[in-house]
Design an enzyme around this catalytic site. Structure first.
Site, short mmCIF file in Angstrom:
data_model
loop_
_atom_site.label_atom_id
_atom_site.label_comp_id
_atom_site.label_asym_id
_atom_site.label_seq_id
_atom_site.Cartn_x
_atom_site.Cartn_y
_atom_site.Cartn_z
N ASP A 1 0.73 -1.13 -0.07
CA ASP A 1 0.15 0.07 0.14
C ASP A 1 0.98 1.13 0.15
O ASP A 1 2.12 1.10 0.13
CB ASP A 1 -0.81 -0.10 1.29
N ASP B 1 0.65 3.56 2.57
CA ASP B 1 0.55 4.22 3.77
C ASP B 1 -0.62 5.06 3.88
O ASP B 1 -1.77 4.55 3.24
CB ASP B 1 1.97 4.75 4.22
#
Ligand SMILES: [Zn+2]
Length: 285
Positions: free
Chosen positions: A214, A216
């Site tokens: 991802d 973050d």
């Protein structure tokens, strides 16, 4: 006895590519490891596997018994540790799905995790300028670039990056995420420390393979990190991680000496006459 250890992180709880796996309980002076250790064969080599968060993922990053885990691996003869983890990306160029072989760490844990084998009257300071084994890192990079012996490198592998280790278990705030970006840090996770430091104190080679799941929470358009997002991206990229792992293991020179195996040669400051023999054996000074 084997010389290769694998620590599996979020999403990697078993190694189905392991042949003849059996479990071993290894008691340690630091309590029980995260769970039983699995010994078996992978890519033609004897290996030991340990799930960092335990069976069923029940240990928080801050609850993982890092000392017991490293000690138990060494007790089984492990000299080289490949550590797998899920991480967030702090930079646009490391998109979800990328595999990173980090070369640096910034420790942002909160000092509550037991982070050294020293203490109790024995003082030692190991070098951490290069927190990962340089040689094992290169083995990983080489295998990750060319897992199937193909001529062209896989585009999804990045050699080097700074791992920001936070305490968790909460993900970062947006301000924290932006702060870490402003520091030039590349990926963010919750487990590289004290694992890397303890491996160094135990004189083991240690290198990490980080799977970016991802962005973050700093990214303006990408979805903010969540457990669902981490799990989904891990599932999609686990096969690649396993391939890289197998290729690395197949190519390792298991008997080669490394400076990591001598990390304590000049690290202990305490008068040797004052170190209890049992501690000397335990720490292998
Ligand atoms: Zn090494």
């Amino acid at each position: 006895m084997t010389s290769i250890g694998i620590i599996g992180g979020s999403g990697l709880y078993t190694l189905d590519t392991m042949i003849g796996a059996r479990t071993v309980d290894v008691p340690t002076p630091y309590g029980a490891p995260s769970g039983p250790l699995f010994t078996g064969r992978m890519a033609g080599r004897e290996v030991v596997f340990l799930s960092r968060h335990g069976f069923g993922h029940r240990l928080l990053p801050g609850e993982v018994p890092y000392r017991a885990n490293i000690f138990a691996l060494r007790e089984l003869g492990v000299r080289r540790v490949l550590a797998i983890s899920a991480v967030g990306s702090l930079t646009q160029r490391l998109a979800p799905g990328t595999l990173v072989v980090p070369d640096q760490i910034v420790d942002r844990t909160k000092g509550v995790r037991p982070s050294t084998f020293f203490g109790d009257g024995v003082v030692g300071h190991v070098a951490m300028a290069e927190p990962f084994c340089q040689s094992l890192r290169q083995d990983l990079v080489k295998s990750a670039m060319d897992p199937a012996g193909a001529d062209s490198p896989s585009p999804g592998v990045v050699d080097g990056g700074t791992y920001c280790c936070i305490e968790g278990p909460q993900f970062s705030t947006r301000a924290e995420s932006r702060l870490y970006r402003s520091w030039g840090l590349d990926i963010i996770g919750m487990t590289a420390m004290p694992e890397a430091a303890l491996a160094r104190e135990a004189q083991l080679c240690y290198a990490g393979l980080a799977l970016v799941t991802d962005y973050d929470c700093w990214h303006e358009t990408a979805e903010t990190v969540s457990v669902g997002l981490v799990a989904e991206t891990m599932r999609a990229n686990l096969a690649t991680a396993r391939t890289v792992l197998a290729a690395t293991i197949a190519g390792l020179e298991v008997d080669a000496d490394c400076s990591c195996h001598h990390a304590l040669d000049a690290a202990v400051m305490t008068d040797p006459a004052l170190i209890p023999p049992f501690l000397r054996r335990q720490m292998a000074f």
